[in-house]
Design an enzyme around this catalytic site. Structure first.
Site, PDB file in Angstrom:
ATOM      1  CB  CYS A 113      -0.951   0.001   1.189  1.00  0.00           C
ATOM      2  SG  CYS A 113      -2.124  -1.351   1.120  1.00  0.00           S
ATOM      3  CG  HIS A 250      -3.226   3.696   2.107  1.00  0.00           C
ATOM      4  ND1 HIS A 250      -3.619   3.317   0.837  1.00  0.00           N
ATOM      5  CD2 HIS A 250      -3.307   2.579   2.880  1.00  0.00           C
ATOM      6  CE1 HIS A 250      -3.905   2.032   0.856  1.00  0.00           C
ATOM      7  NE2 HIS A 250      -3.731   1.561   2.071  1.00  0.00           N
ATOM      8  CG  ASN A 280      -6.582  -0.704   1.003  1.00  0.00           C
ATOM      9  OD1 ASN A 280      -5.854  -0.216   0.145  1.00  0.00           O
ATOM     10  ND2 ASN A 280      -6.114  -1.209   2.133  1.00  0.00           N
TER      11      ASN A 280
END
Ligand code: UT7
Length: 323
Positions: A113, A250, A280
């Site tokens: 990520c 994020h 996500n």
């Protein structure tokens, strides 16, 4: 001194949207649980003909259009991904080929990520070191392909998509008023590698594997790690949270985003949130959110923008730049 300035942004999303309620038929979950615990309402899921390379190419083309440039103007492609089309070659070279580029160089970067933040920081060093003049930095993922669709603790959280920026080497004064990347901070700590990982790989099982996560454990560390690297870039640049115009974090969980902003003293209205629409998307999440905020006119030339990410490894990092 040379600064890496953003010339353009763009994104690409799979056609198919999947709403929380659709998971109710697959696993023991509810729209209410997913919305309350994560802030996610829908995510995009790639069809068979949509891949990390095709989405990455589309995002790259959108960023080039936004910058008023063509592939001929680019001499470096860095793709952040944990879901490459193949184990090798790098999906970045496939994107290079799709863009019709026979010049320059391209490679993938794997920091899960945090991949886009790592890729932007790395590209900045290539540009400042004179190894390239203009680069495409892409985050593209098809996490739907590595999800265990029977695990309610993970399958509801992730989505597919891609975002890209064009970075260009430009002359700056070495001052905080310069446009471009002003500070960056990267961290990793492999002691946490089993809290968020994929249980397969070429050198172990010979399979692709599925994503496994101890969500509560990741959650527990996220806010402290995020604030640590952000405070570091504030220190490097000599600025405070009040001077910031936009926080582009994020997009893993709305609760993590809100808690980080609160701890750092970043006002709610400066926080860019897309997790409700995209879920996500790992390395694609920051450039997707960035593109949304640029496209709707929130982020404007001269604004001070903070990017941040945290994920598997663990890896984490932050980048401060002036738009
Ligand atoms: O991008 C990389 C970084 N990743 C992240 O940042 C993810 C970080 N973690 C999280 O966002 C959160 O931990 C989750 C959203 C994954 C989970 O939220 P939580 O508030 O930490 O819930 P929990 O894991 O403590 O689980 C609470 C309960 C459990 O049931 P019991 O043990 O209390 O009976 C879970 O089994 O919720 C249950 N649960 C679910 N229930 C309905 C877990 N997943 C689901 C689900 N639907 N999808």
């Amino acid at each position: 001194m040379i600064r890496s300035i953003v010339r353009g942004v763009g994104c690409a999303l799979p056609r198919r949207s999947m709403k929380n309620s659709e998971f109710e038929a697959i696993v023991d979950t509810s729209d209410e649980w997913i919305t309350q615990r994560t802030g996610i309402r829908e995510r995009r899921i790639a069809d068979a003909d949509e891949t990390t390379a095709s989405l990455g190419e589309a995002a790259a083309r959108a960023a080039l259009d936004n910058a008023g440039l063509t592939p001929a103007d680019i001499d470096l492609i860095v793709l952040a991904t944990s879901t490459p089309n193949n184990t090798f070659p790098a999906t970045a070279v496939e994107i290079q080929e799709r863009l019709g580029m026979r010049h320059g160089f391209a490679f993938d970067m794997q920091a899960v990520c945090s991949g886009f933040v790592y890729a932007v920081t790395t590209t900045d060093l290539y540009l400042r070191g004179g190894q390239a003049k203009r680069a495409l930095v892409i985050g593209s993922e098809t996490f739907s392909r590595i999800l265990d669709w029977t695990d309610r603790g993970t399958c509801v959280l992730f989505g597919d998509g891609a975002g890209a920026v064009v970075l260009e080497a430009s002359e700056g004064q070495g001052a905080i008023a310069d446009r471009g990347i002003l500070a960056a901070s990267l961290r990793s700590d492999g002691v946490h590698k089993e809290k968020l990982f994929v249980d397969g790989g070429p050198s172990t099982t010979g399979t692709v594997g599925h994503l496994r996560m101890e969500g509560r454990e990741v959650f527990k560390h996220a806010v402290a790690m995020i604030t640590d690297v952000i405070e570091d870039v504030f220190r490097q640049a000599g600025i405070t949270a009040e001077e910031l115009d936009w926080f582009v974090p994020h997009q893993a969980n709305r609760r993590i985003i809100d808690a980080s902003a609160k701890k750092l003293g970043i006002a709610e209205e400066k926080v860019v949130v897309t997790v409700d629409r995209h879920g996500n998307t790992s390395a694609a999440s920051v450039p997707l959110a960035l593109t949304a905020a640029v496209t709707d006119g929130r982020i404007r030339k001269g604004d001070l923008v903070l990017l941040e990410a945290m994920g598997g490894g663990f890896t984490w990092g932050a980048v401060l730049l002036r738009w």
